[in-house]
Design a protein around this motif. Structure first.
Motif, PDB file in Angstrom:
ATOM      1  N   ASP A   8       3.438   6.834  -4.691  1.00 28.66           N
ATOM      2  CA  ASP A   8       4.588   6.721  -3.792  1.00 28.66           C
ATOM      3  C   ASP A   8       4.439   5.541  -2.836  1.00 28.66           C
ATOM      4  OD1 ASP A   8       5.743   8.911  -5.006  1.00 28.66           O
ATOM      5  OD2 ASP A   8       5.269  10.309  -3.376  1.00 28.66           O
ATOM      6  N   ASP A   9       3.240   5.363  -2.278  1.00 25.38           N
ATOM      7  CA  ASP A   9       2.996   4.247  -1.367  1.00 25.38           C
ATOM      8  C   ASP A   9       3.163   2.907  -2.082  1.00 25.38           C
ATOM      9  OD1 ASP A   9       2.494   6.074   0.630  1.00 25.38           O
ATOM     10  OD2 ASP A   9       0.315   5.765   0.645  1.00 25.38           O
ATOM     11  N   ALA A  10       2.677   2.816  -3.313  1.00 23.98           N
ATOM     12  CA  ALA A  10       2.818   1.577  -4.084  1.00 23.98           C
ATOM     13  C   ALA A  10       4.292   1.298  -4.392  1.00 23.98           C
ATOM     14  CB  ALA A  10       2.015   1.664  -5.376  1.00 23.98           C
ATOM     15  N   ALA A  11       5.048   2.347  -4.656  1.00 25.25           N
ATOM     16  CA  ALA A  11       6.486   2.162  -4.912  1.00 25.25           C
ATOM     17  C   ALA A  11       7.173   1.598  -3.675  1.00 25.25           C
ATOM     18  CB  ALA A  11       7.120   3.487  -5.326  1.00 25.25           C
ATOM     19  N   VAL A  12       6.875   2.161  -2.514  1.00 24.11           N
ATOM     20  CA  VAL A  12       7.481   1.682  -1.267  1.00 24.11           C
ATOM     21  C   VAL A  12       7.067   0.234  -1.017  1.00 24.11           C
ATOM     22  CG1 VAL A  12       7.466   1.965   1.246  1.00 24.11           C
ATOM     23  CG2 VAL A  12       7.685   3.967  -0.231  1.00 24.11           C
ATOM     24  N   ARG A  15       9.012  -2.080  -2.925  1.00 22.45           N
ATOM     25  CA  ARG A  15      10.439  -1.945  -2.624  1.00 22.45           C
ATOM     26  C   ARG A  15      11.195  -1.123  -3.667  1.00 22.45           C
ATOM     27  NH1 ARG A  15      10.747  -8.003  -0.645  1.00 22.45           N
ATOM     28  NH2 ARG A  15       9.879  -7.673   1.420  1.00 22.45           N
ATOM     29  N   ALA A  16      10.532  -0.097  -4.169  1.00 22.45           N
ATOM     30  CA  ALA A  16      11.178   0.825  -5.105  1.00 22.45           C
ATOM     31  C   ALA A  16      11.275   2.196  -4.451  1.00 22.45           C
ATOM     32  CB  ALA A  16      10.376   0.925  -6.399  1.00 22.45           C
ATOM     33  N   ASP A  17      12.226   2.968  -4.872  1.00 21.11           N
ATOM     34  CA  ASP A  17      12.371   4.333  -4.377  1.00 21.11           C
ATOM     35  C   ASP A  17      11.300   5.201  -5.032  1.00 21.11           C
ATOM     36  OD1 ASP A  17      13.142   6.900  -3.670  1.00 21.11           O
ATOM     37  OD2 ASP A  17      15.082   6.805  -4.667  1.00 21.11           O
ATOM     38  N   PRO A  18      10.421   5.837  -4.250  1.00 23.05           N
ATOM     39  CA  PRO A  18       9.375   6.687  -4.838  1.00 23.05           C
ATOM     40  C   PRO A  18       9.936   7.789  -5.738  1.00 23.05           C
ATOM     41  CG  PRO A  18       8.937   6.341  -2.514  1.00 23.05           C
ATOM     42  CD  PRO A  18      10.290   5.759  -2.798  1.00 23.05           C
TER      43      PRO A  18
END
Length: 58
Positions: A8-12, A15-18
């Motif tokens: 989730d942190d890597a997605a944020v 700039r992606a929605d987790p």
């Protein structure tokens, strides 16, 4: 930190929605006769154990 949190942190950070990232879980064990031993159970037991934890799928 859990693996899901890292994802989730890597997605944020990227700039992606987790919530747009699909997560797949691998549960090991032996499916067979009903049992009280850990990781050795019937299909019904496995469903009963896992379904409350993962109420939705996408």
């Amino acid at each position: 930190m859990t693996a899901v949190r890292r994802i989730d942190d890597a997605a944020v950070e990227g700039r992606a929605d987790p919530n747009s990232i699909r997560k797949v879980y691998n549960f090991n064990g032996v499916i067979g006769a009903e049992s009280v031993a850990p990781f050795q159970e019937s299909v019904a037991q496995r469903i009963d154990q896992l379904s409350p934890r993962y109420p939705t799928s996408g």
